[in-house]
Structures are given as C-alpha cells and as structure tokens.
Design an enzyme around this catalytic site. Structure first.
Site, PDB file in Angstrom:
ATOM      1  N   GLY A   1       0.835  -0.690  -0.088  1.00 46.66           N
ATOM      2  CA  GLY A   1      -0.513   0.495  -0.053  1.00 46.66           C
ATOM      3  C   GLY A   1       0.655   1.355   0.477  1.00 46.66           C
ATOM      4  O   GLY A   1       0.176   2.045  -0.408  1.00 46.66           O
TER       5      GLY A   1
ATOM      6  N   ASP B   1      -5.701   1.438  10.518  1.00 42.48           N
ATOM      7  CA  ASP B   1      -6.321   1.475  10.642  1.00 42.48           C
ATOM      8  C   ASP B   1      -7.109   1.305  11.976  1.00 42.48           C
ATOM      9  O   ASP B   1      -7.266   1.102  13.521  1.00 42.48           O
ATOM     10  CB  ASP B   1      -6.944   0.572  10.195  1.00 42.48           C
TER      11      ASP B   1
ATOM     12  N   PHE C   1     -14.037   2.823   3.627  1.00 43.02           N
ATOM     13  CA  PHE C   1     -13.154   1.818   3.154  1.00 43.02           C
ATOM     14  C   PHE C   1     -12.332   1.955   2.084  1.00 43.02           C
ATOM     15  O   PHE C   1     -12.551   3.002   1.048  1.00 43.02           O
ATOM     16  CB  PHE C   1     -13.859   0.888   2.466  1.00 43.02           C
ATOM     17  N   VAL C   2     -11.580   3.301   2.012  1.00 43.16           N
ATOM     18  CA  VAL C   2     -10.265   4.324   1.143  1.00 43.16           C
ATOM     19  C   VAL C   2      -9.955   2.823   0.050  1.00 43.16           C
ATOM     20  O   VAL C   2      -9.008   2.434   0.466  1.00 43.16           O
ATOM     21  CB  VAL C   2      -9.540   5.206   2.048  1.00 43.16           C
TER      22      VAL C   2
END
Ligand code: IMP
Ligand code: MG
Length: 171
Positions: A40, A99, A148-149
């Site tokens: 990510g 998160d 949720f990105v």
C-alpha cells in the site's frame, strides 16, 4: 465502478511535500533508514522521498493481514522482510493507513528487538475510529472517516492503486 473523491491529488501532493520538509528538518545530519510497508505505501513512499533533502536508505517490508477483504483478519504475516541492518539506526516506518493499529504494532515490536536508535512512524492516512491498539503517528497526512479508502497505492482486492486521488468505496 466510479470511485468518489475523498482527498484530491493536489491536496495529497501539498501534504506529502510538507511531510518531507518536516522529516528533512527533523533528521538533519542524520541518515535514517526508511522502511516502506508494501504494497500500500509504495506510491506514497516514492513521492515522499523525492522531496527529502537529507540522505536516506530505503528498504521494504511486505506484510499481509487482510484476506482479500475490507476487514482485517488480525493475523499478521511478514511476507518479505528488510535486508538492511537496523541496529543503532534511526528508523522511519512509512505506511499507507493506520486502521486498527495491529499491523503497525506488530512491525514496531519486531523492529525494536533489533535495537534501533529510534523509530518513528509516518502514515499518509489515519482512521482513528477503528483503532484497537494505541499508535503514535509522528508524521500524519490526513485523518479519514470510517470508510474503506482506495487510490494512491491503496487497493481493494488489488484494484484502484493507480488512482491519483484517495477515494472511497461507496455504500
Ligand atoms: P491495521 O492493522 O488494521 O491498522 O491495518 C493496516 C493495513 O490495512 C493498512 O496498512 C492497509 O494496507 C490496510 N487497510 C486498512 N484500512 C484500509 C482501507 O480503508 N483501505 C485499504 N486498505 C486498508
Ligand atoms: Mg499497509
């Protein structure tokens, strides 16, 4: 699927530049080891390092905790570890989004055993509403709501990493 915008590319670039500036200032006369958490954080890391004005070493760690879904499985696995020595180094972990904090805590605890001089955390996004363990983010880009990105390197089932902006899955 059309992905609505949460944070524009322009805002991201301004923020990344200012984070780089702050890191360059804080680490002047140091030579930190930047550890980018794959997959990510790869886009964020690539942009971040290009604004730095200090020498850095970059390494990459690949961690997995999500089984192709939007929920953390809580089971963290190191799929690829760094090669660089950590002992007595100033470490900056670069991550996409914090998160629950479980992945970050796992990574920090693991690195601490290798006796670095310091460890700081730089995260593009913070989703505090879902935190399970407390995490100190030393360099934080944006706080995001409980959505949720995706985009700017962040995926949903390996999709949407190429978006220039941060969007969210509608619904
Ligand atoms: P944590 O262990 O729950 O903090 O999860 C951290 C990792 O889960 C992040 O580095 C991301 O890779 C992934 N993640 C958490 N929230 C999102 C999201 O909204 N979109 C995509 N990936 C996410
Ligand atoms: Mg991640």
């Amino acid at each position: 699927m059309k992905i609505p915008v949460l944070i524009s590319a322009d805002l991201i670039h301004k923020k990344v530049k200012s984070l780089s500036k702050q890191i360059s200032k804080d680490y002047i006369n140091k030579h930190p080891l930047l550890i980018s958490i794959l997959n990510g954080a790869f886009v964020f890391t690539a942009d971040l390092i290009r604004h730095l004005t200090i020498p850095v070493r970059c390494d990459f760690m690949r961690v997995s905790s999500y089984n192709q879904s939007t929920q953390s499985s809580g089971r963290i696995k190191i799929i690829m570890d760094i090669d660089s020595p950590v002992k007595n180094r100033d470490i900056i972990i670069v991550d996409d989004i914090i998160d629950t904090g479980l992945t970050t805590r796992y990574i920090i605890n693991r690195l601490k055993r290798r006796k670095p001089r310091s460890i700081k955390l730089c995260a593009l996004l913070n989703k505090p509403s879902r935190r399970i363990v407390p995490i100190k983010i030393d360099y934080c880009g944006f706080t995001v709501p409980n959505k949720f990105v995706v985009g700017y390197g962040i995926d949903y089932k390996e999709q949407y990493r190429q978006l220039h902006y941060i969007g969210y899955l509608p619904g």
